[in-house]
Design a protein around this motif. Sequence first.
Motif, PDB file in Angstrom:
ATOM      1  N   GLU A 168      42.993  24.427  24.815  1.00 16.57           N
ATOM      2  CA  GLU A 168      42.409  25.286  23.713  1.00 16.57           C
ATOM      3  C   GLU A 168      41.004  25.336  24.027  1.00 16.57           C
ATOM      4  O   GLU A 168      40.717  26.839  23.592  1.00 16.57           O
ATOM      5  N   GLU A 169      40.464  24.550  24.575  1.00 17.54           N
ATOM      6  CA  GLU A 169      38.790  24.810  24.909  1.00 17.54           C
ATOM      7  C   GLU A 169      38.759  25.822  25.849  1.00 17.54           C
ATOM      8  O   GLU A 169      37.770  26.752  25.841  1.00 17.54           O
ATOM      9  N   ARG A 170      39.569  25.840  26.966  1.00 13.51           N
ATOM     10  CA  ARG A 170      39.638  26.900  28.136  1.00 13.51           C
ATOM     11  C   ARG A 170      39.939  28.172  27.618  1.00 13.51           C
ATOM     12  O   ARG A 170      39.338  29.210  27.886  1.00 13.51           O
ATOM     13  N   GLU A 171      40.763  28.337  26.742  1.00 12.95           N
ATOM     14  CA  GLU A 171      41.074  29.484  25.782  1.00 12.95           C
ATOM     15  C   GLU A 171      40.049  30.013  25.406  1.00 12.95           C
ATOM     16  O   GLU A 171      39.517  31.349  25.467  1.00 12.95           O
ATOM     17  N   LYS A 172      39.363  29.340  24.572  1.00 13.72           N
ATOM     18  CA  LYS A 172      38.034  29.771  23.836  1.00 13.72           C
ATOM     19  C   LYS A 172      37.019  30.037  24.910  1.00 13.72           C
ATOM     20  O   LYS A 172      36.116  31.108  24.425  1.00 13.72           O
ATOM     21  N   ASP A 173      36.835  29.395  25.746  1.00 10.66           N
ATOM     22  CA  ASP A 173      35.887  29.607  26.979  1.00 10.66           C
ATOM     23  C   ASP A 173      35.988  31.111  27.419  1.00 10.66           C
ATOM     24  O   ASP A 173      35.153  31.951  27.692  1.00 10.66           O
ATOM     25  N   LEU A 174      37.481  31.475  27.889  1.00 12.91           N
ATOM     26  CA  LEU A 174      37.782  32.688  28.218  1.00 12.91           C
ATOM     27  C   LEU A 174      37.545  33.931  27.367  1.00 12.91           C
ATOM     28  O   LEU A 174      37.172  34.939  27.887  1.00 12.91           O
ATOM     29  N   VAL A 175      37.912  33.300  26.041  1.00  4.22           N
ATOM     30  CA  VAL A 175      37.542  34.733  24.961  1.00  4.22           C
ATOM     31  C   VAL A 175      36.161  34.840  24.963  1.00  4.22           C
ATOM     32  O   VAL A 175      35.761  35.970  25.021  1.00  4.22           O
ATOM     33  N   ARG A 176      35.163  33.819  25.204  1.00  2.00           N
ATOM     34  CA  ARG A 176      33.850  34.129  25.143  1.00  2.00           C
ATOM     35  C   ARG A 176      33.575  34.620  26.167  1.00  2.00           C
ATOM     36  O   ARG A 176      32.489  35.528  26.018  1.00  2.00           O
ATOM     37  N   ILE A 177      33.846  34.479  27.538  1.00  6.55           N
ATOM     38  CA  ILE A 177      33.639  35.032  28.559  1.00  6.55           C
ATOM     39  C   ILE A 177      33.753  36.624  28.454  1.00  6.55           C
ATOM     40  O   ILE A 177      33.057  37.461  29.060  1.00  6.55           O
ATOM     41  N   VAL A 178      35.125  36.802  28.255  1.00  2.00           N
ATOM     42  CA  VAL A 178      35.623  37.925  28.108  1.00  2.00           C
ATOM     43  C   VAL A 178      34.871  38.917  27.059  1.00  2.00           C
ATOM     44  O   VAL A 178      34.440  40.287  27.248  1.00  2.00           O
ATOM     45  N   SER A 179      34.490  38.234  25.868  1.00  3.51           N
ATOM     46  CA  SER A 179      33.613  39.040  24.959  1.00  3.51           C
ATOM     47  C   SER A 179      32.448  39.438  25.512  1.00  3.51           C
ATOM     48  O   SER A 179      31.861  40.660  25.320  1.00  3.51           O
ATOM     49  N   ASN A 180      31.575  38.456  26.155  1.00  4.93           N
ATOM     50  CA  ASN A 180      30.429  38.707  26.849  1.00  4.93           C
ATOM     51  C   ASN A 180      30.412  39.735  27.704  1.00  4.93           C
ATOM     52  O   ASN A 180      29.537  40.504  27.767  1.00  4.93           O
ATOM     53  N   PHE A 181      31.367  39.749  28.539  1.00 11.33           N
ATOM     54  CA  PHE A 181      31.734  40.607  29.877  1.00 11.33           C
ATOM     55  C   PHE A 181      31.868  42.159  29.088  1.00 11.33           C
ATOM     56  O   PHE A 181      31.130  43.030  29.473  1.00 11.33           O
ATOM     57  N   LYS A 182      32.462  42.317  27.815  1.00 10.23           N
ATOM     58  CA  LYS A 182      32.654  43.658  27.377  1.00 10.23           C
ATOM     59  C   LYS A 182      31.344  43.986  26.905  1.00 10.23           C
ATOM     60  O   LYS A 182      31.229  45.130  26.909  1.00 10.23           O
ATOM     61  N   ALA A 183      30.745  43.263  26.218  1.00  6.89           N
ATOM     62  CA  ALA A 183      29.544  43.578  25.679  1.00  6.89           C
ATOM     63  C   ALA A 183      28.526  44.056  26.512  1.00  6.89           C
ATOM     64  O   ALA A 183      27.938  44.927  26.522  1.00  6.89           O
ATOM     65  N   GLU A 184      28.182  43.307  27.715  1.00 10.68           N
ATOM     66  CA  GLU A 184      27.567  43.744  28.779  1.00 10.68           C
ATOM     67  C   GLU A 184      28.032  45.044  29.378  1.00 10.68           C
ATOM     68  O   GLU A 184      27.165  46.131  29.670  1.00 10.68           O
ATOM     69  N   LEU A 185      29.389  45.351  29.654  1.00 14.59           N
ATOM     70  CA  LEU A 185      29.834  46.582  30.147  1.00 14.59           C
ATOM     71  C   LEU A 185      29.443  47.693  28.936  1.00 14.59           C
ATOM     72  O   LEU A 185      28.706  48.808  29.662  1.00 14.59           O
ATOM     73  N   THR A 186      29.494  47.444  27.886  1.00 17.08           N
ATOM     74  CA  THR A 186      28.930  48.523  26.918  1.00 17.08           C
ATOM     75  C   THR A 186      27.619  48.737  26.784  1.00 17.08           C
ATOM     76  O   THR A 186      27.206  49.904  26.922  1.00 17.08           O
ATOM     77  N   SER A 187      26.680  47.579  27.263  1.00 18.87           N
ATOM     78  CA  SER A 187      25.326  48.048  27.020  1.00 18.87           C
ATOM     79  C   SER A 187      24.750  48.678  28.184  1.00 18.87           C
ATOM     80  O   SER A 187      23.723  49.311  28.080  1.00 18.87           O
ATOM     81  N   TYR A 188      25.450  48.773  29.340  1.00 18.83           N
ATOM     82  CA  TYR A 188      25.138  49.442  30.601  1.00 18.83           C
ATOM     83  C   TYR A 188      26.062  50.836  30.637  1.00 18.83           C
ATOM     84  O   TYR A 188      26.124  51.387  31.419  1.00 18.83           O
ATOM     85  N   GLU A 189      26.738  50.850  29.498  1.00 12.66           N
ATOM     86  CA  GLU A 189      27.590  52.255  29.425  1.00 12.66           C
ATOM     87  C   GLU A 189      28.798  52.377  30.576  1.00 12.66           C
ATOM     88  O   GLU A 189      28.737  53.279  31.238  1.00 12.66           O
ATOM     89  N   LEU A 190      29.265  51.123  30.892  1.00 17.18           N
ATOM     90  CA  LEU A 190      30.307  51.081  32.007  1.00 17.18           C
ATOM     91  C   LEU A 190      31.765  50.848  31.414  1.00 17.18           C
ATOM     92  O   LEU A 190      31.861  50.384  30.275  1.00 17.18           O
TER      93      LEU A 190
END
Length: 123
Positions: free
Chosen positions: A29-51
């Motif tokens: 469960e903790e690993r899945e939470k970490d993965l969700v957080r990582i993917v969410s941060n990754f998506k936010a970074e992509l969006t912030s750089y318009e990628l």
Amino acid sequence: MNNERRLELAKEEEELKRRIAAIQREQIEEREKDLVRIVSNFKAELTSYELTLDDAIKLFDLPQVHLAQSSSINKVAKKSTSRITHREPNGPGTWAGVGRKPRWLVEAQAKGALLQSFEVPLS
């Protein structure tokens, strides 16, 4: 050992198995939470750089960028190649003498083979 003690030990064993299973579920469960957080941060970074995700995927296919000793982030590191120094006699295995020894070599040495017997002659 008497039966009463065996029963106690069996109960303790079952309790430990239940605790281990609960810990393993929590780890998943903790690993899945970490993965969700990582993917969410990754998506936010992509969006912030318009990628787009496609832009990011293309970057995974590029040669690795060497950041540690480079003043420019865009310089591409040269891949070092080592000369093969040891070869598995009846198999595909090779080793350049750098890093951990491959399993085939470790197993052969455990059986008494000498490292020198696997050396590739200089050409």
